[in-house]
Design an enzyme around this catalytic site. Structure first.
Site, mmCIF file in Angstrom:
data_model
loop_
_atom_site.group_PDB
_atom_site.id
_atom_site.type_symbol
_atom_site.label_atom_id
_atom_site.label_comp_id
_atom_site.label_asym_id
_atom_site.label_seq_id
_atom_site.Cartn_x
_atom_site.Cartn_y
_atom_site.Cartn_z
ATOM 1 N N ASP A 99 0.812 -1.222 0.000
ATOM 2 C CA ASP A 99 0.000 0.000 0.000
ATOM 3 C C ASP A 99 0.840 1.265 0.000
ATOM 4 O O ASP A 99 0.489 2.261 -0.640
ATOM 5 C CB ASP A 99 -0.916 0.030 1.229
ATOM 6 C CG ASP A 99 -2.170 -0.785 1.038
ATOM 7 O OD1 ASP A 99 -2.388 -1.300 -0.078
ATOM 8 O OD2 ASP A 99 -2.941 -0.923 2.007
ATOM 9 N N HIS A 141 -5.366 7.340 8.032
ATOM 10 C CA HIS A 141 -5.013 5.985 8.459
ATOM 11 C C HIS A 141 -3.658 5.901 9.152
ATOM 12 O O HIS A 141 -3.377 4.902 9.833
ATOM 13 C CB HIS A 141 -4.989 5.031 7.264
ATOM 14 C CG HIS A 141 -6.320 4.789 6.632
ATOM 15 N ND1 HIS A 141 -7.426 4.405 7.356
ATOM 16 C CD2 HIS A 141 -6.731 4.887 5.331
ATOM 17 C CE1 HIS A 141 -8.464 4.267 6.533
ATOM 18 N NE2 HIS A 141 -8.065 4.564 5.308
ATOM 19 N N TYR A 310 -10.581 7.770 -5.547
ATOM 20 C CA TYR A 310 -9.690 7.202 -6.559
ATOM 21 C C TYR A 310 -10.308 7.206 -7.953
ATOM 22 O O TYR A 310 -9.723 6.654 -8.872
ATOM 23 C CB TYR A 310 -9.254 5.800 -6.106
ATOM 24 C CG TYR A 310 -8.742 5.879 -4.690
ATOM 25 C CD1 TYR A 310 -7.512 6.459 -4.417
ATOM 26 C CD2 TYR A 310 -9.548 5.504 -3.611
ATOM 27 C CE1 TYR A 310 -7.072 6.626 -3.115
ATOM 28 C CE2 TYR A 310 -9.113 5.659 -2.301
ATOM 29 C CZ TYR A 310 -7.880 6.235 -2.064
ATOM 30 O OH TYR A 310 -7.450 6.423 -0.760
#
Length: 398
Positions: A99, A141, A310
């Site tokens: 990621d 995050h 996205y």
């Protein structure tokens, strides 16, 4: 604050530095910085940077002492090392992973984005402006010692931590990204001064597999976290119903002095990484609702960030341009055509056609939860679970 005493004036500091587009994991990664550039070009094309009360600002990167308000010193050093040696992986710190690819600007670009959000918090708290937007931010995050979910430094958490350092006693954070705002929740899990509210796709079907309704804060701060886990496939009507069933009552009870919000555009039906079915039109309506709630509950003090998203051409630029327009007090009519020069820029950068209007053509209508609910309906079950878990901590009836 009584209705007659509310300050509903709008002024906006829009934080932007072209160098934030260096936050670039590389070709093929979903976090394409083109989405940031195209958003700014659309904001400019619609004349939003030159309107009354709007100030375009850039801030310096967050320094080490600021980053360490949330992140460990060891982690900041690890990010710097990853910048110097992007060919190496550091799974312990979440760097060089599937990621979170490492790249030469991983520290400098991440610190720059964080610096914009921290400066936004400072400007709002000090009364320089009622509203501030950093749509390059919203990297919710990132954990104290680890990169996660495309996020290296947690700029919303850093903005909140700076507000607390400046003397804020009650800060509310509302996150409407499709993914749970886990990093911000973790940073303030046991701090009763911060209320974190997250509406997101159910953790059983989406990263980061957290954000269950039973997550309501640590022992020293019961009720400081609220999580509404939405069933996959939830569309405009359900998303708006859930938002209005949870957020306004919590803010009314918590009485924040300042509101920090995260506006991930990945709830959209075209987003390739998630499974909700929300339109640009509903996303605009939630931005408008949060603007109104900031005036109702926080004296107008509002710091808004971007986040995930996205669908780089069709969704993100329009959603965040609506956010900027709302914060500026100059909402854009959804029927407005996107400017031709912007469409040309989209094609030049992506070789794809641009959306023609600032709307998806939806006219979302939602049913108020207080008018009644269906205990057999999955969405209503999710709303009830969230309310029953957190409302009693705030003296509210679920």
């Amino acid at each position: 604050m009584p209705e007659a005493e509310r300050d509903t004036s709008c002024g906006l500091h829009l934080f932007w530095d072209e160098a934030v587009t260096a936050y670039d994991f590389g070709p093929g990664h979903p976090m394409d910085p083109t989405r940031l550039a195209l958003t700014m070009r659309l904001v400019e094309a619609l004349g939003l940077t030159t309107g009354p009360g709007v100030t375009l600002r850039a801030a310096p990167p967050a320094g080490e002492s600021t980053l360490e308000l949330v992140h460990t010193r060891e982690y900041v050093e690890a990010v710097k090392h990853a910048a110097a040696h992007p060919e190496l992986s550091d799974p312990r710190h979440g760097l060089g992973t599937d990621d979170n690819w490492s790249f030469p600007a991983v520290h400098s670009a991440s610190a720059l984005i964080a610096g914009q959000s921290v400066a936004a918090a400072e400007a709002v708290w000090r009364g320089e402006t009622p509203h501030a937007v950093n749509f390059a931010g919203g990297l919710h995050h990132a954990m104290p010692g680890k990169a996660s979910g495309f996020c290296v430094y947690n700029d919303p958490a850093l903005a909140i931590a700076r507000l607390l350092e400046l003397g804020a006693e009650r800060v509310a954070y509302v996150d409407v990204d499709v993914h749970h705002g886990d990093g911000v929740q973790q940073a303030f899990w046991d701090d009763p001064r911060v209320l974190t509210v997250s509406l997101h796709e159910h953790p059983a079907t989406l990263f980061p597999q957290t954000g269950w309704p039973t997550e309501t804060g640590g022992p020293a701060a019961p009720g400081s976290a609220a999580n509404l886990a939405l069933p996959a496939g939830t569309g405009d009507a359900g998303w708006l119903r859930a938002f209005h069933a949870l957020v306004p009552e919590l803010l009314d009870a918590f009485r924040p002095q300042v509101l920090v919000t995260q506006h991930g555009a990945d709830t959209h039906l075209e987003d390739p990484l998630a499974h909700l079915a929300v339109t640009v039109d509903a996303q605009r309506m939630v931005a408008e609702a949060l603007h109104e709630l900031a005036h109702r509950h926080a004296g107008g003090r509002w710091i808004a960030t971007g986040g995930g998203g996205y669908a780089v051409v069709d969704v993100v630029p329009r959603t965040w341009t609506h956010l900027v327009a709302t914060a500026a007090g100059r909402p854009v009519d959804p029927a407005t055509e996107t400017p031709e020069p912007w469409r040309a820029e989209v094609y030049r950068r992506t070789r794809r056609p641009a959306p023609l209007r600032m709307t998806d053509g939806a006219r979302p209508v939602w049913r108020d939860f207080e008018a009644g609910y269906d205990p057999a309906d999955r969405l209503d079950q999710a709303i009830l679970a969230a309310r029953r878990a957190v409302f009693p901590h705030h003296g509210l009836l679920a």
